[in-house]
Enzyme design. Structure first.
Site, short mmCIF file in Angstrom:
data_model
loop_
_atom_site.label_atom_id
_atom_site.label_comp_id
_atom_site.label_asym_id
_atom_site.label_seq_id
_atom_site.Cartn_x
_atom_site.Cartn_y
_atom_site.Cartn_z
N ASP A 43 -7.97 9.54 -22.22
CA ASP A 43 -9.17 8.75 -21.95
C ASP A 43 -9.03 8.25 -20.52
O ASP A 43 -7.96 8.36 -19.89
CB ASP A 43 -9.27 7.59 -22.95
CG ASP A 43 -10.70 7.08 -23.10
OD1 ASP A 43 -11.56 7.44 -22.28
OD2 ASP A 43 -10.96 6.32 -24.06
N HIS B 203 -11.54 -0.67 -22.95
CA HIS B 203 -12.05 -0.79 -21.57
C HIS B 203 -11.61 -2.13 -20.97
O HIS B 203 -11.53 -2.27 -19.75
CB HIS B 203 -13.57 -0.71 -21.54
CG HIS B 203 -14.11 0.65 -21.83
ND1 HIS B 203 -14.32 1.11 -23.12
CD2 HIS B 203 -14.49 1.66 -21.02
CE1 HIS B 203 -14.81 2.33 -23.07
NE2 HIS B 203 -14.93 2.69 -21.81
#
Length: 644
Positions: free
Chosen positions: A319, A235
């Site tokens: 993702d 992230h």
């Protein structure tokens, strides 16, 4: 109407295949495959590209409003975007699913907005620390379930989630997590993984998959080829796994291969560099450095490894492409084009769309893909195969013919009976108790046996955790005095010493995501003034002071069990594998209450470690081995019988 009829017909054809004899089923499957190919051949390129895009509408600012807020009600602006770009799916977040009735109305509105192919409506409902549903059953999470060594608990967890998602109108779950968490410093996976052992991870992941699929929910294995042995959260940065191909195949890839063999529907990629599979470099748009292409954007990983070597012919979804591992290093449009060229079928969260003003972000991605196909950079045959996989999966799980005759009122009524019901809550509490692991119990410290009027001091990092412990104690030990003190970012001072002096029992929670204590000559230095070290320094100071004052003390590891290595001197240590406490009028996870019940002898600890816990003070040594856990009654290690 013509398109709707075609999609429904395909759905019925594929559904009928499941009802045939073996020979009849094979013939029906061939017929349905031909029908899907025919359907794809009749679609425009724009419709095909739309099926491969899955944005979020996490927050939305309607025209005339001053700021974006969580989207909880369908509106014409979003409906227009779904139709304009022929979107194949959307992903929901906690901001979108704030209540049961509200969620049913939202998913119903989303599906009605799609006048062609019904949508994939997806969510990350892993159970444990990654849950989105405000009113759903949270469950203890994967590592807690791994600690039970009971594969049926993994099935039950998947099945409960599947029932609740289906009732809400959600048809895809981005779960199970098949990452093998063999890196104690992993900041993003941790308790989201079942184990550090690939065999247990595979077995439990497959059971969770079956629990979901038996409720007609699409199961997604993630994060391929494996995010378990990383020390960077994708992230925020770009992780790298340096191991050779043989090691990766025997550990990281093992659960994915087993899941493919067992019939996993979807696989989600990892934004992680794997030089053993692909060491191709790319010049980062962030700082101009040469970086290796991550798995999500690698044809050698997505096509050569996953498709050809492992034999997966299901749907590959990226993702989230807005994660910094991708967004910081690759351009928005280029990242999406690279992912599709690599062989993925669906680009998840390809562009930020929070208003009509930002719709251009999605338009740019959409046009970039159209251009890449029209110029021959992406073969149309590849696009056709991707769309065939998407439509076949929608048919297989009953999505193409999902516009049932049930009224919205009936859907809401059923969902209210299903989501977060008492049966599900009873099952999650039982599983959480079975996962609690006792690692130390010197001098028979546990169970605590307070007398009427005794004081129990709770020292927990955050208020919701302290409240979860307090509320559970007050339920099972009503005549005791309970005091709470949340200690996040605080120092252990004389005021806290006074609280300990006044207490008969002390429960201290530990919440260390990544062990990084200062160690001098094999001893943890807990006298440092660095405020960033509070997560280790405060509970260690509490432990040492309480035990010096002959107080009954227990250390409760609330998240990754690796942090128990910071408390070797503690006389009693337990791991519960879940940190969410009590807030908004409900327990957010069953783990902390289960741990409290074990501390006070109201539940028997049955958990054994699903991971090895390395020593902090003696690098290279294992402090607690996989499979270790104590029986409180006799102080002996529990017998590890293997996953059942």
């Amino acid at each position: 109407m013509k398109a709707l009829f075609r999609y429904a017909l395909i759905g019925m054809l594929l559904a009928s295949a499941a009802l045939q004899s073996n020979s009849g089923r094979a013939e029906a499957k061939r017929d349905s495959e031909q029908s899907v190919k025919q359907l794809v051949s009749e679609m425009t390129l724009e419709e095909k590209i739309g099926q491969m895009l899955m944005p979020d509408f996490r927050n939305w600012k309607k025209k005339g409003e001053s700021s974006a807020k969580g989207l909880t009600e369908m509106n014409d602006e979003i409906a227009g975007i779904i139709r304009k770009y022929h979107l194949g799916g959307v992903i929901l977040f906690a901001e979108n699913v704030t209540g049961t009735e509200q969620t049913v109305r939202l998913t119903d509105g989303l599906q009605k907005a799609s006048r062609g192919v019904p949508l994939f409506i997806t969510i990350d409902q892993e159970g444990g620390i990654v849950t989105r549903l405000e009113s759903g059953t949270n469950l203890p999470g994967n590592m807690s379930i791994g600690a039970t060594k009971r594969a049926q608990n993994a099935y039950r967890s998947g099945n409960i989630i599947g029932k609740e998602l289906a009732a809400l109108g959600i048809n895809v779950n981005f779960s199970p997590v098949l990452d093998v968490n063999n890196n104690p410093a992993n900041p993003v996976i941790g308790v989201r993984s079942y184990s550090s052992k690939p065999e247990l991870t595979a077995r439990f992941g497959i059971q969770a998959m079956k629990g979901l699929q038996n409720e007609h929910i699409i199961a997604t294995a993630k994060h391929f080829p494996g995010h378990g042995d990383t020390a960077v959260d994708s992230h925020y940065g770009l992780p790298l796994v340096p191991h050779d191909a043989e090691r990766l195949k025997s550990v990281e890839l093992y659960p994915f291969q087993k899941a493919i063999d067992a019939g996993i529907d979807m696989i989600m990629t990892a934004h992680v560099q794997f030089p053993a599979f692909d060491d191709t470099t790319y010049k980062s748009k962030k700082d101009g450095r040469d970086i290796m292409v991550p798995a999500t954007l690698s044809k050698k990983v997505m096509t050569d490894l996953l498709r050809k070597d492992l034999g997966f012919d299901g749907v590959i979804v990226t993702d989230a492409l807005n994660m910094k591992a991708i967004s910081d290093n690759f351009g928005q449009e280029e990242a999406v084009v690279m992912a599709v060229k690599a062989g993925v079928d669906i680009a998840l969260m390809p562009a930020a769309v929070t208003s009509l003003e930002t719709e251009k972000n999605l338009a740019n991605v959409y046009e970039a893909l159209l251009k890449a196909v029209r110029q021959g950079d992406i073969p149309i045959e590849q696009i056709n195969r991707s769309v065939e996989r998407i439509l076949s999966l929608k048919s297989k799980r009953g999505i193409l013919d999902s516009r049932s005759s049930a009224s919205l009122r009936d859907k809401i009524k059923y969902a209210l009976k299903t989501v977060g019901n008492r049966k599900h809550e009873k099952t999650e509490r039982k599983m959480a108790r079975e996962g609690v692991t006792v690692l130390k119990n010197d001098d028979r410290t546990l169970p605590f046996k307070p007398k009427k009027g005794d004081t129990i001091l709770i020292l927990a990092p955050y208020e919701d955790q302290a409240k979860a412990i307090s509320k559970t104690i007050k339920r099972i030990k009503k005549k005791t005095v309970v005091k709470e003190y949340p200690f996040a970012e605080k120092t252990f001072n004389q005021d806290i010493q006074k609280l300990v002096d006044q207490a008969d029992y002390v429960i201290t929670g530990s919440y260390v995501v990544k062990n990084d204590p200062v160690v001098n000559d094999g001893v943890i230095d807990d006298t440092i003034e660095d405020s960033s070290k509070w997560a280790t320094v405060f509970p260690r100071a509490a432990m040492k002071y309480a035990q010096a004052k002959q107080k009954k003390f227990v250390l409760m590891s609330l998240r990754n069990p690796y942090d128990t290595a910071n408390f070797e001197e503690a006389k009693a240590v337990i791991a519960v594998y879940g940190f969410k406490g009590f807030s908004n009028g409900r327990f957010r996870q069953p783990n902390i209450p289960a741990g409290v019940e074990v501390i006070f002898g109201k539940a028997k600890p049955k958990g054994t470690l699903p991971v090895d816990i390395p020593s902090v003070t003696k690098p290279g040594e294992i402090l607690y081995e996989y499979g270790y856990g104590l029986n409180i009654k006799n102080g002996k290690p529990l017998k590890l019988e293997g996953a059942r």
